[in-house]
Design an enzyme around this catalytic site. Sequence first.
Site, PDB file in Angstrom:
ATOM      1  N   HIS A  13       0.863  -1.198   0.000  1.00 22.42           N
ATOM      2  CA  HIS A  13       0.000   0.000   0.000  1.00 22.42           C
ATOM      3  C   HIS A  13       0.891   1.237   0.000  1.00 22.42           C
ATOM      4  O   HIS A  13       1.496   1.580   1.014  1.00 22.42           O
ATOM      5  CB  HIS A  13      -0.899   0.026   1.241  1.00 22.42           C
ATOM      6  CG  HIS A  13      -1.832   1.196   1.283  1.00 22.42           C
ATOM      7  ND1 HIS A  13      -3.176   1.045   1.515  1.00 22.42           N
ATOM      8  CD2 HIS A  13      -1.651   2.524   1.115  1.00 22.42           C
ATOM      9  CE1 HIS A  13      -3.764   2.241   1.497  1.00 22.42           C
ATOM     10  NE2 HIS A  13      -2.839   3.153   1.258  1.00 22.42           N
ATOM     11  N   HIS A  15       1.469   5.411  -1.905  1.00 24.17           N
ATOM     12  CA  HIS A  15       1.064   6.510  -2.785  1.00 24.17           C
ATOM     13  C   HIS A  15       2.316   7.091  -3.435  1.00 24.17           C
ATOM     14  O   HIS A  15       3.219   7.564  -2.738  1.00 24.17           O
ATOM     15  CB  HIS A  15       0.343   7.601  -1.987  1.00 24.17           C
ATOM     16  CG  HIS A  15      -0.913   7.129  -1.340  1.00 24.17           C
ATOM     17  ND1 HIS A  15      -2.153   7.235  -1.941  1.00 24.17           N
ATOM     18  CD2 HIS A  15      -1.136   6.539  -0.130  1.00 24.17           C
ATOM     19  CE1 HIS A  15      -3.072   6.732  -1.139  1.00 24.17           C
ATOM     20  NE2 HIS A  15      -2.478   6.299  -0.035  1.00 24.17           N
ATOM     21  N   LEU A  16       2.355   7.057  -4.756  1.00 27.61           N
ATOM     22  CA  LEU A  16       3.487   7.617  -5.491  1.00 27.61           C
ATOM     23  C   LEU A  16       3.162   8.960  -6.139  1.00 27.61           C
ATOM     24  O   LEU A  16       4.064   9.682  -6.552  1.00 27.61           O
ATOM     25  CB  LEU A  16       3.951   6.627  -6.568  1.00 27.61           C
ATOM     26  CG  LEU A  16       4.501   5.305  -6.044  1.00 27.61           C
ATOM     27  CD1 LEU A  16       4.771   4.342  -7.193  1.00 27.61           C
ATOM     28  CD2 LEU A  16       5.769   5.527  -5.231  1.00 27.61           C
ATOM     29  N   ARG A  17       1.860   9.279  -6.243  1.00 23.41           N
ATOM     30  CA  ARG A  17       1.406  10.471  -6.972  1.00 23.41           C
ATOM     31  C   ARG A  17       1.755  10.334  -8.457  1.00 23.41           C
ATOM     32  O   ARG A  17       1.912   9.247  -8.970  1.00 23.41           O
ATOM     33  CB  ARG A  17       1.965  11.760  -6.363  1.00 23.41           C
ATOM     34  CG  ARG A  17       1.766  11.903  -4.863  1.00 23.41           C
ATOM     35  CD  ARG A  17       0.342  11.857  -4.412  1.00 23.41           C
ATOM     36  NE  ARG A  17       0.231  12.194  -2.984  1.00 23.41           N
ATOM     37  CZ  ARG A  17      -0.672  11.666  -2.167  1.00 23.41           C
ATOM     38  NH1 ARG A  17      -1.547  10.792  -2.624  1.00 23.41           N
ATOM     39  NH2 ARG A  17      -0.716  12.023  -0.905  1.00 23.41           N
ATOM     40  N   ASN A  41      -5.560   6.969  -6.352  1.00 17.20           N
ATOM     41  CA  ASN A  41      -6.294   8.224  -6.089  1.00 17.20           C
ATOM     42  C   ASN A  41      -5.519   9.434  -6.615  1.00 17.20           C
ATOM     43  O   ASN A  41      -5.139  10.342  -5.884  1.00 17.20           O
ATOM     44  CB  ASN A  41      -6.621   8.381  -4.595  1.00 17.20           C
ATOM     45  CG  ASN A  41      -5.408   8.356  -3.695  1.00 17.20           C
ATOM     46  OD1 ASN A  41      -4.397   7.731  -4.011  1.00 17.20           O
ATOM     47  ND2 ASN A  41      -5.505   9.023  -2.560  1.00 17.20           N
ATOM     48  N   LYS A  99      -9.584  -0.596  -5.405  1.00 17.23           N
ATOM     49  CA  LYS A  99      -9.546   0.108  -4.117  1.00 17.23           C
ATOM     50  C   LYS A  99     -10.837   0.890  -3.905  1.00 17.23           C
ATOM     51  O   LYS A  99     -11.227   1.705  -4.741  1.00 17.23           O
ATOM     52  CB  LYS A  99      -8.355   1.074  -4.077  1.00 17.23           C
ATOM     53  CG  LYS A  99      -8.244   1.936  -2.808  1.00 17.23           C
ATOM     54  CD  LYS A  99      -8.006   1.092  -1.564  1.00 17.23           C
ATOM     55  CE  LYS A  99      -7.917   1.934  -0.296  1.00 17.23           C
ATOM     56  NZ  LYS A  99      -6.611   2.574  -0.114  1.00 17.23           N
ATOM     57  N   HIS A 136     -10.358   1.353   2.341  1.00 20.71           N
ATOM     58  CA  HIS A 136     -10.089   2.382   3.340  1.00 20.71           C
ATOM     59  C   HIS A 136     -11.252   2.291   4.321  1.00 20.71           C
ATOM     60  O   HIS A 136     -12.362   2.744   4.031  1.00 20.71           O
ATOM     61  CB  HIS A 136     -10.017   3.768   2.702  1.00 20.71           C
ATOM     62  CG  HIS A 136      -9.701   4.854   3.684  1.00 20.71           C
ATOM     63  ND1 HIS A 136      -8.523   5.567   3.661  1.00 20.71           N
ATOM     64  CD2 HIS A 136     -10.403   5.339   4.739  1.00 20.71           C
ATOM     65  CE1 HIS A 136      -8.511   6.435   4.648  1.00 20.71           C
ATOM     66  NE2 HIS A 136      -9.654   6.321   5.322  1.00 20.71           N
ATOM     67  N   HIS A 174      -4.295  -0.260   6.230  1.00 16.99           N
ATOM     68  CA  HIS A 174      -3.790   0.607   7.313  1.00 16.99           C
ATOM     69  C   HIS A 174      -4.675   0.596   8.560  1.00 16.99           C
ATOM     70  O   HIS A 174      -5.181   1.626   8.995  1.00 16.99           O
ATOM     71  CB  HIS A 174      -3.559   2.038   6.821  1.00 16.99           C
ATOM     72  CG  HIS A 174      -4.651   2.638   5.978  1.00 16.99           C
ATOM     73  ND1 HIS A 174      -5.984   2.626   6.321  1.00 16.99           N
ATOM     74  CD2 HIS A 174      -4.587   3.284   4.786  1.00 16.99           C
ATOM     75  CE1 HIS A 174      -6.688   3.235   5.389  1.00 16.99           C
ATOM     76  NE2 HIS A 174      -5.867   3.636   4.442  1.00 16.99           N
ATOM     77  N   LEU A 219      -4.547   9.671   7.789  1.00 12.93           N
ATOM     78  CA  LEU A 219      -5.878   9.083   7.894  1.00 12.93           C
ATOM     79  C   LEU A 219      -5.803   7.617   7.485  1.00 12.93           C
ATOM     80  O   LEU A 219      -5.231   7.312   6.434  1.00 12.93           O
ATOM     81  CB  LEU A 219      -6.888   9.841   7.011  1.00 12.93           C
ATOM     82  CG  LEU A 219      -7.257  11.240   7.490  1.00 12.93           C
ATOM     83  CD1 LEU A 219      -8.109  11.951   6.452  1.00 12.93           C
ATOM     84  CD2 LEU A 219      -7.985  11.185   8.836  1.00 12.93           C
ATOM     85  N   ASP A 247       1.529   2.891   3.412  1.00 11.11           N
ATOM     86  CA  ASP A 247       0.664   4.052   3.170  1.00 11.11           C
ATOM     87  C   ASP A 247       1.498   5.328   3.065  1.00 11.11           C
ATOM     88  O   ASP A 247       1.024   6.420   3.367  1.00 11.11           O
ATOM     89  CB  ASP A 247      -0.405   4.199   4.261  1.00 11.11           C
ATOM     90  CG  ASP A 247      -1.533   5.151   3.870  1.00 11.11           C
ATOM     91  OD1 ASP A 247      -1.736   5.377   2.660  1.00 11.11           O
ATOM     92  OD2 ASP A 247      -2.211   5.684   4.773  1.00 11.11           O
ATOM     93  N   HIS A 251       3.435  14.746   0.666  1.00  6.12           N
ATOM     94  CA  HIS A 251       2.869  16.107   0.568  1.00  6.12           C
ATOM     95  C   HIS A 251       4.020  17.082   0.828  1.00  6.12           C
ATOM     96  O   HIS A 251       4.877  16.818   1.680  1.00  6.12           O
ATOM     97  CB  HIS A 251       1.770  16.352   1.606  1.00  6.12           C
ATOM     98  CG  HIS A 251       0.548  15.521   1.430  1.00  6.12           C
ATOM     99  ND1 HIS A 251      -0.393  15.779   0.461  1.00  6.12           N
ATOM    100  CD2 HIS A 251       0.100  14.430   2.103  1.00  6.12           C
ATOM    101  CE1 HIS A 251      -1.377  14.893   0.547  1.00  6.12           C
ATOM    102  NE2 HIS A 251      -1.098  14.059   1.532  1.00  6.12           N
ATOM    103  N   ALA A 263      -3.378  15.131   4.987  1.00  5.38           N
ATOM    104  CA  ALA A 263      -3.163  13.888   5.726  1.00  5.38           C
ATOM    105  C   ALA A 263      -2.197  12.999   4.964  1.00  5.38           C
ATOM    106  O   ALA A 263      -2.355  12.777   3.768  1.00  5.38           O
ATOM    107  CB  ALA A 263      -4.491  13.170   5.929  1.00  5.38           C
TER     108      ALA A 263
END
Length: 344
Positions: A13, A15-17, A41, A99, A136, A174, A219, A247, A251, A263
């Site tokens: 899990h 996030h790479l953007r 996302n 997801k 989630h 998570h 989150l 996770d 940012h 978050a």
Amino acid sequence: MNTITLLQPDDWHVHLRDGLALKRTVPDLARQFSRAICMPNLVPPVKTVDEALAYRERIMAHAPEGVNFDPRMVLYFTDYTSPEEVKKIKDSEYVNAIKLYPAGATTNSDNGVSDIRKVYAVIEQLEKYQVPLLLHGEVTHNHVDIFDREKRFLDEVLSPLLKQFPALKVVLEHITTSEAAHFVLEQDRNVAATITPQHLLFNRNDMLVGGIKPHFYCLPILKRQSHQQTLLEVATSGNPKFFLGTDSAPHSKNAKENACGCAGCYSAPTAIELYAQAFDQVGRIERLEGFASMFGANFYGLPRNTQTISLVKEPQVIPASLEYLENEQIIPLYAGQTIQWRKV
């Protein structure tokens, strides 16, 4: 134990953007993990197999030369996802799951599912083809306290869902509460959970006592110490229903240190060392390999990695900041602090 050698771990899990962010996030992750479940996302979200494969190509363009990195893709579940898309996932070499974000639950989740009963036709196909549903696990009703949203999701959404679809393959992402840990333990082998480094190492006191620490804000939010203790117990128990999912979510410093901060914790550069720290603190470092390198692959039906990495018990200071995007910084999880393990 001062050194440990593990099969190359995977991150189930992350996030790479997209765009310029990949220049930072992909090398950071690829130097730690072989495979990664890449969250969909984005803006706009990754909603089809074709879009997921195009995103994978953009990720691979930033993989360091000579590093064996295999991003695994996920579709974003919306109210309008077609049941036919599930068979395409099943037939795809690189797309492994779908997801579900409850609409409004976290970053870029506005396109999420508004009512799970609306998408039962798709879930029926997920059960049929044994395609994992990644959740989630929080309700998003305004009247529900943020610290109670995970438990309410278990009671109001997930329990009825599993009664309707008992063979559905589910990863509760998570997890943050003892209720979620016990829920997973009570289910059959088709229900598993990922656990982040921040939820093993920290609790809400770390985020709130002595001033708000925005870089601990994620989150689902950090919970009480008693919940942290339960997560440590199940993560280090050797139970294959629990496995590694960072996770990690980038940012910029400005977006975090803000009147309405974003978050997400960015753990990718030192994630396996952070997990080693957590396991070692409870005297179970020898169980890290199963959690990090075996159980997730088993659940997804993928072969275990054959390459290895080694960690040595040697202090390292996590960088205070990292370059991110143009003229921006990112603050990694536990920035400026000393941890006791280092990847060699």
